[in-house]
Structures are given as structure tokens and as C-alpha cells.
Design a protein around this motif. Structure first.
Motif, PDB file in Angstrom:
ATOM      1  N   VAL A  88       0.846  -1.191   0.000  1.00  0.00           N
ATOM      2  CA  VAL A  88       0.000   0.000   0.000  1.00  0.00           C
ATOM      3  C   VAL A  88       0.881   1.241   0.000  1.00  0.00           C
ATOM      4  CG1 VAL A  88      -1.921  -1.136   1.194  1.00  0.00           C
ATOM      5  CG2 VAL A  88      -0.211   0.095   2.522  1.00  0.00           C
ATOM      6  N   ALA A  89       0.289   2.337  -0.401  1.00  0.00           N
ATOM      7  CA  ALA A  89       0.972   3.630  -0.341  1.00  0.00           C
ATOM      8  C   ALA A  89       0.178   4.530   0.591  1.00  0.00           C
ATOM      9  CB  ALA A  89       1.073   4.257  -1.725  1.00  0.00           C
ATOM     10  N   VAL A  90       0.842   5.172   1.511  1.00  0.00           N
ATOM     11  CA  VAL A  90       0.210   6.130   2.420  1.00  0.00           C
ATOM     12  C   VAL A  90       0.689   7.518   1.992  1.00  0.00           C
ATOM     13  CG1 VAL A  90      -0.073   6.871   4.810  1.00  0.00           C
ATOM     14  CG2 VAL A  90       0.189   4.442   4.287  1.00  0.00           C
ATOM     15  N   THR A  91      -0.275   8.381   1.667  1.00  0.00           N
ATOM     16  CA  THR A  91       0.072   9.753   1.290  1.00  0.00           C
ATOM     17  C   THR A  91      -0.471  10.704   2.348  1.00  0.00           C
ATOM     18  OG1 THR A  91      -1.934   9.993  -0.047  1.00  0.00           O
ATOM     19  CG2 THR A  91       0.066   9.265  -1.187  1.00  0.00           C
ATOM     20  N   TYR A  92       0.271  11.780   2.590  1.00  0.00           N
ATOM     21  CA  TYR A  92      -0.133  12.767   3.584  1.00  0.00           C
ATOM     22  C   TYR A  92       0.698  14.020   3.400  1.00  0.00           C
ATOM     23  CZ  TYR A  92       3.865  10.614   5.976  1.00  0.00           C
ATOM     24  OH  TYR A  92       5.099  10.100   6.284  1.00  0.00           O
ATOM     25  N   ASP A  93       0.244  15.083   4.027  1.00  0.00           N
ATOM     26  CA  ASP A  93       0.947  16.364   4.007  1.00  0.00           C
ATOM     27  C   ASP A  93       1.261  16.760   5.440  1.00  0.00           C
ATOM     28  OD1 ASP A  93       0.456  16.543   1.234  1.00  0.00           O
ATOM     29  OD2 ASP A  93      -1.457  17.555   1.585  1.00  0.00           O
ATOM     30  N   ASP A  94       2.190  17.703   5.599  1.00  0.00           N
ATOM     31  CA  ASP A  94       2.376  18.304   6.910  1.00  0.00           C
ATOM     32  C   ASP A  94       1.633  19.642   6.930  1.00  0.00           C
ATOM     33  OD1 ASP A  94       4.026  20.157   5.629  1.00  0.00           O
ATOM     34  OD2 ASP A  94       5.883  19.384   6.489  1.00  0.00           O
ATOM     35  N   ASP A 126       2.685  22.528   6.703  1.00  0.00           N
ATOM     36  CA  ASP A 126       3.251  23.511   5.784  1.00  0.00           C
ATOM     37  C   ASP A 126       3.076  23.100   4.326  1.00  0.00           C
ATOM     38  OD1 ASP A 126       4.163  25.156   7.892  1.00  0.00           O
ATOM     39  OD2 ASP A 126       5.885  23.832   8.171  1.00  0.00           O
ATOM     40  N   LYS A 127       2.188  22.137   4.075  1.00  0.00           N
ATOM     41  CA  LYS A 127       1.831  21.674   2.727  1.00  0.00           C
ATOM     42  C   LYS A 127       2.934  20.879   2.024  1.00  0.00           C
ATOM     43  CE  LYS A 127      -2.191  24.067   2.287  1.00  0.00           C
ATOM     44  NZ  LYS A 127      -3.112  23.565   3.216  1.00  0.00           N
ATOM     45  N   ARG A 128       3.927  20.387   2.764  1.00  0.00           N
ATOM     46  CA  ARG A 128       4.905  19.488   2.160  1.00  0.00           C
ATOM     47  C   ARG A 128       4.259  18.108   2.074  1.00  0.00           C
ATOM     48  NH1 ARG A 128       8.362  22.957   4.935  1.00  0.00           N
ATOM     49  NH2 ARG A 128       8.009  21.875   6.893  1.00  0.00           N
ATOM     50  N   SER A 129       4.384  17.446   0.937  1.00  0.00           N
ATOM     51  CA  SER A 129       3.729  16.154   0.703  1.00  0.00           C
ATOM     52  C   SER A 129       4.699  14.998   0.900  1.00  0.00           C
ATOM     53  CB  SER A 129       3.170  16.107  -0.717  1.00  0.00           C
ATOM     54  OG  SER A 129       2.179  17.089  -0.875  1.00  0.00           O
ATOM     55  N   TYR A 130       4.155  13.890   1.403  1.00  0.00           N
ATOM     56  CA  TYR A 130       4.932  12.687   1.648  1.00  0.00           C
ATOM     57  C   TYR A 130       4.181  11.483   1.092  1.00  0.00           C
ATOM     58  CZ  TYR A 130       7.142  15.805   4.979  1.00  0.00           C
ATOM     59  OH  TYR A 130       7.783  16.867   5.550  1.00  0.00           O
ATOM     60  N   LYS A 131       4.933  10.483   0.664  1.00  0.00           N
ATOM     61  CA  LYS A 131       4.359   9.234   0.178  1.00  0.00           C
ATOM     62  C   LYS A 131       5.253   8.107   0.663  1.00  0.00           C
ATOM     63  CE  LYS A 131       2.332   7.285  -3.971  1.00  0.00           C
ATOM     64  NZ  LYS A 131       2.079   7.545  -5.402  1.00  0.00           N
ATOM     65  N   ALA A 132       4.662   7.157   1.373  1.00  0.00           N
ATOM     66  CA  ALA A 132       5.422   6.032   1.916  1.00  0.00           C
ATOM     67  C   ALA A 132       4.783   4.725   1.457  1.00  0.00           C
ATOM     68  CB  ALA A 132       5.438   6.097   3.443  1.00  0.00           C
ATOM     69  N   TYR A 133       5.614   3.791   1.014  1.00  0.00           N
ATOM     70  CA  TYR A 133       5.147   2.463   0.603  1.00  0.00           C
ATOM     71  C   TYR A 133       5.461   1.485   1.716  1.00  0.00           C
ATOM     72  CZ  TYR A 133       4.933   4.542  -4.022  1.00  0.00           C
ATOM     73  OH  TYR A 133       4.640   5.352  -5.086  1.00  0.00           O
ATOM     74  N   MET A 134       4.503   0.597   1.982  1.00  0.00           N
ATOM     75  CA  MET A 134       4.711  -0.387   3.033  1.00  0.00           C
ATOM     76  C   MET A 134       3.853  -1.620   2.792  1.00  0.00           C
ATOM     77  SD  MET A 134       2.843   1.909   5.907  1.00  0.00           S
ATOM     78  CE  MET A 134       3.731   3.295   5.251  1.00  0.00           C
ATOM     79  N   PRO A 135       4.243  -2.757   3.364  1.00  0.00           N
ATOM     80  CA  PRO A 135       3.404  -3.953   3.247  1.00  0.00           C
ATOM     81  C   PRO A 135       2.263  -3.894   4.259  1.00  0.00           C
ATOM     82  CG  PRO A 135       5.385  -4.470   4.468  1.00  0.00           C
ATOM     83  CD  PRO A 135       5.503  -3.029   4.041  1.00  0.00           C
ATOM     84  N   LEU A 136       1.144  -4.474   3.868  1.00  0.00           N
ATOM     85  CA  LEU A 136      -0.016  -4.603   4.758  1.00  0.00           C
ATOM     86  C   LEU A 136      -0.324  -6.089   4.802  1.00  0.00           C
ATOM     87  CD1 LEU A 136      -1.914  -2.580   6.228  1.00  0.00           C
ATOM     88  CD2 LEU A 136      -3.459  -2.826   4.303  1.00  0.00           C
ATOM     89  N   LYS A 137      -0.169  -6.705   5.970  1.00  0.00           N
ATOM     90  CA  LYS A 137      -0.320  -8.152   6.093  1.00  0.00           C
ATOM     91  C   LYS A 137      -1.388  -8.486   7.116  1.00  0.00           C
ATOM     92  CE  LYS A 137       2.270 -12.392   6.799  1.00  0.00           C
ATOM     93  NZ  LYS A 137       3.588 -12.988   7.008  1.00  0.00           N
ATOM     94  N   VAL A 138      -2.259  -9.433   6.762  1.00  0.00           N
ATOM     95  CA  VAL A 138      -3.309  -9.900   7.667  1.00  0.00           C
ATOM     96  C   VAL A 138      -2.737 -11.054   8.483  1.00  0.00           C
ATOM     97  CG1 VAL A 138      -5.607 -10.895   7.844  1.00  0.00           C
ATOM     98  CG2 VAL A 138      -5.114  -9.249   6.031  1.00  0.00           C
ATOM     99  N   PHE A 139      -2.418 -10.776   9.735  1.00  0.00           N
ATOM    100  CA  PHE A 139      -1.923 -11.812  10.630  1.00  0.00           C
ATOM    101  C   PHE A 139      -2.024 -11.317  12.063  1.00  0.00           C
ATOM    102  CE2 PHE A 139       1.647  -9.080  10.530  1.00  0.00           C
ATOM    103  CZ  PHE A 139       2.526  -9.422  11.542  1.00  0.00           C
ATOM    104  N   ALA A 140      -1.916 -12.249  12.985  1.00  0.00           N
ATOM    105  CA  ALA A 140      -1.975 -11.903  14.401  1.00  0.00           C
ATOM    106  C   ALA A 140      -0.625 -11.335  14.826  1.00  0.00           C
ATOM    107  CB  ALA A 140      -2.315 -13.134  15.229  1.00  0.00           C
ATOM    108  N   ARG A 141      -0.618 -10.077  15.215  1.00  0.00           N
ATOM    109  CA  ARG A 141       0.637  -9.440  15.629  1.00  0.00           C
ATOM    110  C   ARG A 141       1.113 -10.008  16.967  1.00  0.00           C
ATOM    111  NH1 ARG A 141       2.023  -4.796  12.983  1.00  0.00           N
ATOM    112  NH2 ARG A 141       2.813  -3.769  14.829  1.00  0.00           N
ATOM    113  N   ASN A 142       0.173 -10.243  17.873  1.00  0.00           N
ATOM    114  CA  ASN A 142       0.539 -10.905  19.125  1.00  0.00           C
ATOM    115  C   ASN A 142       0.718 -12.380  18.816  1.00  0.00           C
ATOM    116  OD1 ASN A 142       0.412  -8.635  20.751  1.00  0.00           O
ATOM    117  ND2 ASN A 142      -1.792  -8.843  21.020  1.00  0.00           N
ATOM    118  N   GLY A 143       1.881 -12.890  19.085  1.00  0.00           N
ATOM    119  CA  GLY A 143       2.186 -14.266  18.737  1.00  0.00           C
ATOM    120  C   GLY A 143       2.608 -14.389  17.288  1.00  0.00           C
ATOM    121  N   PHE A 144       3.258 -13.362  16.751  1.00  0.00           N
ATOM    122  CA  PHE A 144       3.654 -13.357  15.345  1.00  0.00           C
ATOM    123  C   PHE A 144       4.538 -14.540  14.973  1.00  0.00           C
ATOM    124  CE2 PHE A 144       6.922 -11.012  17.539  1.00  0.00           C
ATOM    125  CZ  PHE A 144       8.097 -11.476  16.967  1.00  0.00           C
TER     126      PHE A 144
END
Length: 173
Positions: free
Chosen positions: A136-142, A144-162
Motif C-alpha cells: 500500500v501507499a500512504v500519502t499525507y501532508d504536513d 506547511d503543505k509538504r507532501s509525503y508518500k510512503a510504501y509499506m506492506p499490509l499483512k493480515v496476521f496476528a501481531r501478538n504471537g507473530f
């Protein structure tokens, strides 16, 4: 070359060094004083028949983020949606990535969650494919209107007991 020329060269070199220092100081300040928004799937509740999941957006930076959105390719999203998802439930999951789900303001240190489906032993509760991972890509601004875009994995799993297991509740003697 006389003494005045040498003094002038030293002054110009000092001015250039100061300008370079100012440039890098500002650049590093902007990199360290900004919002840092991440998205991940987390368990809402878990039992012996099913696990309900949330989609979480977290700002771990030290500045607020505005106009926060999570983007995903529709083909990738289909990998995430399970066979047991009704059209209504699939639409609920897809809505998390729509323009309507944009977060106007995510304060620094804040985590926001939204329902994101479930996975269980019965087919009707398999809204998500357990273990599925998409990009997925997460887009956002601060502010002061500076834009950011970050790519990251999105995984369906139990985080507790990973790793596959967790300890039970601690019993005091």
C-alpha cells in the motif's frame, strides 16, 4: 597575491561553508521534524472461532499529518479479500482505501483504527485471507503543505504471537 586578496578568499570560503552548513541544517531539520505515518493490520479481538481485525493508521512522527490516505491497487486488494466476504463486506473493506476515508488531521502520537474484516474457521467469517500481504501507499501532508508518500506492506496476521505462539496469562505463586 597580496594580503587583502588572501583575506577576501578566506572570507568567501567562510561564506560558502556557512551557506552549505545552513542548507544541510535545514534539510536535516525538515527530515527529523515531520509526520511519519504508517498503516498496519491489528487484531481487534480473537477467539477460538474467529479473529476480527482493524486497519490502523499511526503517526509516529513529531508533527501532525493532514489529508492522510491509504492507496492500493484494486488487483492487490482482491488478494486480501477472502472468499467468505459478502459484497457488502467487501465494499466495507474497499472503502478503507477510498477518498472518502481520508483523515483530515492525524495528530503526532495518535493511532486511528477502523474495522477491517475477520477471519475464522467458518467460511462466512473469512472476510480476509489470513496471511495475505499486499503493498500500500500512504500519502499525507504536513501543516506547511509538504507532501509525503510512503510504501509499506499490509499483512493480515496476528501481531501478538507473530512467531506462532504466545504465553498464557502469568500466574502468580
Amino acid at each position: 597575491m597580496n594580503a587583502d586578496d588572501i583575506r577576501t578568499l578566506i572570507s568567501v570560503a567562510a561564506l560558502v561553508a556557512s551557506a552549505i552548513s545552513l542548507y544541510f541544517t535545514r534539510r536535516f531539520w525538515l527530515q527529523s521534524n515531520r509526520p511519519v505515518v504508517t498503516a498496519f493490520v491489528d487484531e481487534h479481538s480473537s477467539g477460538n472461532m474467529a479473529t476480527a481485525f482493524n486497519l490502523v493508521l499511526s503517526n509516529t512522527g513529531n508533527r501532525p499529518a493532514v489529508n492522510v490516505r491509504v492507496h492500493v491497487d484494486s488487483k492487490m486488494l482482491r488478494k486480501l479479500i477472502g472468499e467468505g466476504a459478502t459484497p457488502k463486506m467487501a465494499a466495507e473493506i474497499e472503502r478503507c482505501f477510498s477518498p472518502a476515508a481520508m483523515i483530515a488531521l492525524l495528530r503526532n502520537g495518535e493511532e486511528l483504527t477502523t474495522a477491517f474484516g475477520s477471519y475464522g474457521v467458518e467460511r462466512s467469517s473469512q472476510h480476509l485471507n489470513y496471511g495475505a500481504e499486499i503493498s500500500v501507499a500512504v500519502t499525507y501532508d504536513d501543516l506547511d503543505k509538504r507532501s509525503y508518500k510512503a510504501y509499506m506492506p499490509l499483512k493480515v496476521f496476528a501481531r501478538n504471537g507473530f512467531g506462532g505462539a504466545i504465553w498464557g496469562e502469568r500466574v502468580s505463586n
